[in-house]
Design an enzyme around this catalytic site. Structure first.
Site, short mmCIF file in Angstrom:
data_model
loop_
_atom_site.label_atom_id
_atom_site.label_comp_id
_atom_site.label_asym_id
_atom_site.label_seq_id
_atom_site.Cartn_x
_atom_site.Cartn_y
_atom_site.Cartn_z
N HIS A 296 1.10 2.53 3.32
CA HIS A 296 0.76 2.98 2.34
C HIS A 296 2.49 2.81 1.31
O HIS A 296 1.60 2.58 0.57
CB HIS A 296 -0.27 3.04 2.05
N SER B 298 -1.48 1.66 -4.99
CA SER B 298 -3.30 2.45 -4.65
C SER B 298 -3.86 2.51 -5.42
O SER B 298 -4.87 1.88 -6.30
CB SER B 298 -2.64 4.40 -4.18
N ASP C 133 -0.63 -1.11 5.52
CA ASP C 133 -1.01 0.46 5.38
C ASP C 133 -2.62 0.30 6.31
O ASP C 133 -3.52 -0.76 6.43
CB ASP C 133 -1.84 -0.96 4.03
#
Length: 336
Positions: free
Chosen positions: A312, A128, A283
């Site tokens: 995600h 991330s 995602d």
């Protein structure tokens, strides 16, 4: 693990503001070898700390502390490094200045070179916002970084991702108790709203369609998912810390600096590191399409899409199959 602290002192930010008395918190797994060439940087992600990366580090894994020295720096604003919730003396929480990804990477570079004496990194990896930092390391210090492995992240925050973040920010700051950042007690209503808006984005449509919230987490309803699996994490965070990190995320762009003057393609082309870029197929805010565009512009990059319905969260170590996929890619990359 208790972090160590790099006392960086007064630090000039990209904005031109000086942030006084900066402390960069970091954890170290393993030791540097005599040549000091086994260093790996594995930065923290949004609303996470060094402890949240521990799942991916251990004997027998790619990030093996018996082979490598794995350095896990905490983002400015995450509540462990200098942040609104732990500002420099004399600074109020709401006066914390905007911090960019460039500010974080420059600070980490000082830690790695000045404190640890490392001149070449074997790998920079992360999930991330940690993935965004890996891209930045590759673009800003191309002669220092041998490999990068960003997973579930991007080289710059997309326009769509920016809008998603505007939504969760608005949910938090709409709480009257937030008081423009001057709250005396946590703005609980805003933090709950923040978490609820966020929950629909972190996991994929297929994950909910397959009722994995019930099958894997054992929760009886979507309301239970929100109150037991999602809200507590954000209720434990400081509101101004969340907003500070969000600002860093929204501005993330490897070309938003004097090195590249906004030329994104030039910045991607400058990454010399061998790379495996790992988006998750489902995602919702770091989609594979963005990674395909980035990899096509990088000189020595491979795209490996995580074939998961965990969205995600495929990069968070919660699903063993996804964790194995990431570990396998890291093993392959470190062998090159």
């Amino acid at each position: 693990m208790h972090p160590q602290y790099y006392e960086a002192g007064d630090t000039l930010l990209q904005s031109g503001t000086v942030l006084p008395g900066v402390r960069l918190a970091y954890a170290v797994h393993g030791t540097l070898n005599a040549a000091r060439d086994n260093g790996i940087v594995y930065p923290s992600h949004y609303a996470g700390t060094h402890d949240d990366n521990a799942w991916n580090i251990g004997p027998g894994r790619a990030l093996d502390p018996e082979k490598y020295c794995i350095i896990v720096p905490n983002l400015l604003g995450n509540g462990v490094s200098t942040s609104p919730s732990c500002p420099p003396p004399g600074m109020a929480s709401m006066d914390f200045p905007a911090v960019t990804m460039l500010d974080n990477i420059r600070l980490q570079h000082r830690l790695v070179t000045e404190v640890l004496g490392i001149t070449r990194l074997a790998l920079v990896t992360g999930h991330s916002m940690g993935a965004q930092q890996a891209f930045h390391w590759g673009a800003l210090y191309p002669d220092m970084v041998e490999r990068i492995a960003p997973f579930c992240g991007s080289a710059r925050t997309s326009r769509h991702n920016f809008l998603f973040l505007e939504g969760i920010k608005a949910a938090l700051t709409a709480d009257a108790a937030w008081a423009g950042g001057h709250y005396a007690a946590p703005p609980v209503t805003g933090l709950r709203a923040f978490a609820r808006v966020y929950a629909g984005w972190a996991w994929s449509q297929a994950w909910f369609r397959e009722r994995l919230d019930m099958q894997v987490l054992g929760l009886p309803s979507l309301e239970a998912f929100l109150t037991h699996a999602w809200e507590p994490h954000f209720l434990s965070k400081d509101a101004n810390d969340l907003l500070a990190m969000l600002s860093t995320w929204q501005g993330a762009d490897i070309s938003a600096n004097t090195h590249y003057d906004g030329d994104f393609h030039q910045a991607l082309a400058a990454i010399k590191a061998k790379a495996i870029v790992m988006p998750c197929r489902t995602d919702l805010y770091f989609p594979p399409e963005d990674s395909e565009i980035e990899v096509a512009r990088m000189p020595d990059a491979e795209l490996r899409i995580i074939p998961s319905i965990w969205g995600h969260m495929a990069g968070g170590g919660l699903n063993p199959a996804d964790a194995t996929f990431i570990d396998t890619a890291l093993i392959d990359l470190l062998a090159r």
